[in-house]
Design an enzyme around this catalytic site. Structure first.
Site, mmCIF file in Angstrom:
data_model
loop_
_atom_site.group_PDB
_atom_site.id
_atom_site.type_symbol
_atom_site.label_atom_id
_atom_site.label_comp_id
_atom_site.label_asym_id
_atom_site.label_seq_id
_atom_site.Cartn_x
_atom_site.Cartn_y
_atom_site.Cartn_z
ATOM 1 C CB ILE A 127 -1.164 13.385 -9.532
ATOM 2 C CG1 ILE A 127 -2.363 13.851 -10.361
ATOM 3 C CG2 ILE A 127 -0.329 12.398 -10.333
ATOM 4 C CD1 ILE A 127 -3.347 12.757 -10.718
ATOM 5 C CB SER B 129 -17.869 19.331 -19.769
ATOM 6 O OG SER B 129 -17.101 20.196 -18.968
ATOM 7 C CG ASN B 130 -12.470 20.877 -19.750
ATOM 8 O OD1 ASN B 130 -12.406 21.628 -20.721
ATOM 9 N ND2 ASN B 130 -12.597 21.330 -18.512
ATOM 10 C CG HIS C 291 -6.990 25.888 -11.003
ATOM 11 N ND1 HIS C 291 -7.415 25.095 -9.964
ATOM 12 C CD2 HIS C 291 -7.070 27.172 -10.550
ATOM 13 C CE1 HIS C 291 -7.728 25.850 -8.929
ATOM 14 N NE2 HIS C 291 -7.535 27.118 -9.256
ATOM 15 C CG LEU D 200 -12.517 16.893 -7.841
ATOM 16 C CD1 LEU D 200 -13.843 17.003 -7.098
ATOM 17 C CD2 LEU D 200 -12.009 18.259 -8.271
ATOM 18 C CE LYS D 201 -10.369 11.080 -3.776
ATOM 19 N NZ LYS D 201 -10.558 11.196 -2.316
ATOM 20 C CG ASN E 118 -5.149 20.116 -13.117
ATOM 21 O OD1 ASN E 118 -6.142 19.432 -13.329
ATOM 22 N ND2 ASN E 118 -5.136 21.072 -12.202
ATOM 23 C CG ASP F 113 -4.230 23.904 -8.223
ATOM 24 O OD1 ASP F 113 -4.447 23.094 -9.152
ATOM 25 O OD2 ASP F 113 -5.063 24.152 -7.330
#
Length: 290
Positions: free
Chosen positions: A168, A86-87, A184, A165-166, A182, A225
């Protein structure tokens, strides 16, 4: 209820014209917001959209690589997704509608049949699979080195993770320094790290008793993150919230925030403070940063 806030970590905000209050860097917390972090978020919720003048935080602000002429070009974007995307769709709409001076030239996914990949194909955007599937017989997918080569051949300026979801690979981080973003679904540095994604994040926020949540956009490094925070938007946690209800309000803010940040990065309005903190230059007033 959502409050629009864009801010970067470690800034100094003037409480009044004659006095400055410095907010110290925060230590990451995997399970709950610290008391000091609650106070920080409360302050931001009460002061919506603070604009900080360059003189308030540093005598010099370095430009992201590129000249004024380069800033006028439309940037080439590669978006990474693992789900519905969606983003990614909002960013693509921003590019098509003119609010983002860039174009999505590649879609990278670890799930070839996900909703984001289908949307890309329907809009003529090439889809790449990364990483290679674990099946030895599979010929699909790219190695890290091959992925970097393809991104370079397409002339990609920025890599945008949008629900990917992996982890980088180091090769990609090193090939695109300060050029991978990214998003979050929580206020980092709390509620981040390996295993904290999707609905797990919102459940952790509610379990902690945190009064605020919201999306964080950060630069990507070799860990989950932990890269430099670029922008955040605050969403109030309502009493008796469910994870689904909180997730919907946070996602609504994600869609707005990511498009704003991508527009800024495509216009070369990301600047770096001398201590390594990234800032966004105001489009209306080049002397102001947030």
């Amino acid at each position: 209820m959502a409050s629009r806030v864009l801010f970067s970590s470690q800034l100094t905000f003037p409480a009044n014209p004659s006095r400055k209050t410095s907010i110290a860097p925060l230590s990451p917390s995997r399970n709950a917001l610290s008391f000091s972090y609650r106070i920080l978020v409360d302050r931001f919720a009460m002061r919506i959209g603070p604009i900080v003048r360059a003189a308030s935080f540093a005598p010099k602000v370095a430009e992201l690589d590129g000249s004024r002429d380069e800033a006028r070009k439309r940037k080439k974007l590669a978006v990474f997704v693992s789900g519905g995307g969606s983003n990614f769709k909002k960013i693509h709409e921003g590019c098509s509608g003119g609010s983002v001076k860039g174009d999505v030239v590649l879609l990278v996914t670890n799930k070839n049949d996900c909703g984001g990949a289908e949307y890309a194909r329907s809009n003529g955007i090439p889809v790449l699979v990364f990483p290679k599937p674990q099946r030895e017989s599979s010929s699909d997918g790219l190695s890290p080195e091959e992925l970097v080569d393809v991104l370079r051949k397409y002339g990609v300026d920025f890599v945008l993770l949008a629900g990917y979801l992996k982890l980088i690979p180091v090769e990609l981080v090193q090939a695109f320094p300060k050029r991978i973003l990214n998003i979050h679904p929580a206020l980092l540095p709390a509620f981040g790290g390996k295993g904290l994604y999707g609905m797990r994040v919102h459940k952790a926020v509610l379990a902690s008793g945190a009064r605020y949540s919201g999306p964080t956009i950060h630069f990507v490094d070799e860990e989950y993150d932990t890269g430099r925070i670029l922008a955040q938007s605050v969403v109030q946690v309502i009493a008796n919230d469910t994870p689904d209800e909180l997730a919907k309000r946070v996602l609504h803010e994600e869609h707005k925030l990511y498009v704003e940040v991508v527009a800024a990065i495509c216009e070369e309005r990301i600047k770096w403070r001398e201590d390594g903190v990234p800032l966004i230059q105001s489009k209306d007033n080049p002397d102001e940063y947030y």
